[in-house]
Design an enzyme around this catalytic site. Sequence first.
Site: not given
Length: 309
Positions: A145, A245, A208
């Site tokens: 991430d 996400k 995300k």
Amino acid sequence: ELGWISRVYVNRPAVVRHAEQIKKWKTVKGNWQAAWLLKAVTCIDLTTLSGDDTPSNVQRLCFKAKHPIREDLLKALDMHDKGITVGAVCVYPARVSDAVNTLKAAGCDIPVASVAAGFPSGQTPLETKLAEIKLAVEYGAREIDIVISRSLVLTGQWEGLYEEIRQCRAACGEAHMKTILATGELGSLANVYKASMIAMMAGSDFIKTSTGKEVENATFPVGIVMMRAIKEYYWQTGYKVVGFKPAGGIRTAKEAITWLMLVKEELGVEWLTPELFRLGASSLLGDIEQQIFCHVTGSYPRQHELAMA
């Protein structure tokens, strides 16, 4: 394709109005609610990102990742043999080895995700970001991430943002890359849309919303804009494997179901899999397990009955 970026326009009042309508959606009840909640469990990135993380609390997190819902509750729902686990365990790079070793010892194939690239601020040199990514992958992380440099968005340096994300993608190698946009710090929904597009063009496997450390994290207006960007990217390219996400501030079972319903509405049911949808959360699983306990037994649990939550 800078032409895509220059033409972006976001109708903010319409997005906000749609987001307000989402909050009024009626949630599902009974067995349908339990089914949606179990689906949400399989999409959770169970996370600990604290300065006081230790091997022992990462091991505890991994145990919970493998057994997210009490076995007797799953048996009552006839779901005990369906292999229900969370989508991934997410930790800092320094704790990746602890998570990998614990899950391996437990005979579990849950992927370990690691935040990297100067998380959460992104205010580190690119060379440092790339080195951190490579170390996390070397330690065994299967998902990375990364977090973007917000200054590149705020100053309109789209080619620079593309190149940064592209190099991060290359550093990830075989690992999947989720690109955190830190939407609460991008200034406008138009910037959120543009940053989403650039991230996908540069090879992100997921986009995300947030690090969870900003003042404003996952919100429905931002979610709508990012999912519309994913949809347009698919229409333009035919490339259907970019996931979404939302992360930060998602704490209740009701919120989790609403996010699932929104993804189903905007992107379609095929996105409701761990491969294309994740929920970034640290405390959400506890509330989901409480709701399932209540559905099975008819009453909410006492504190000691869900000790691992």
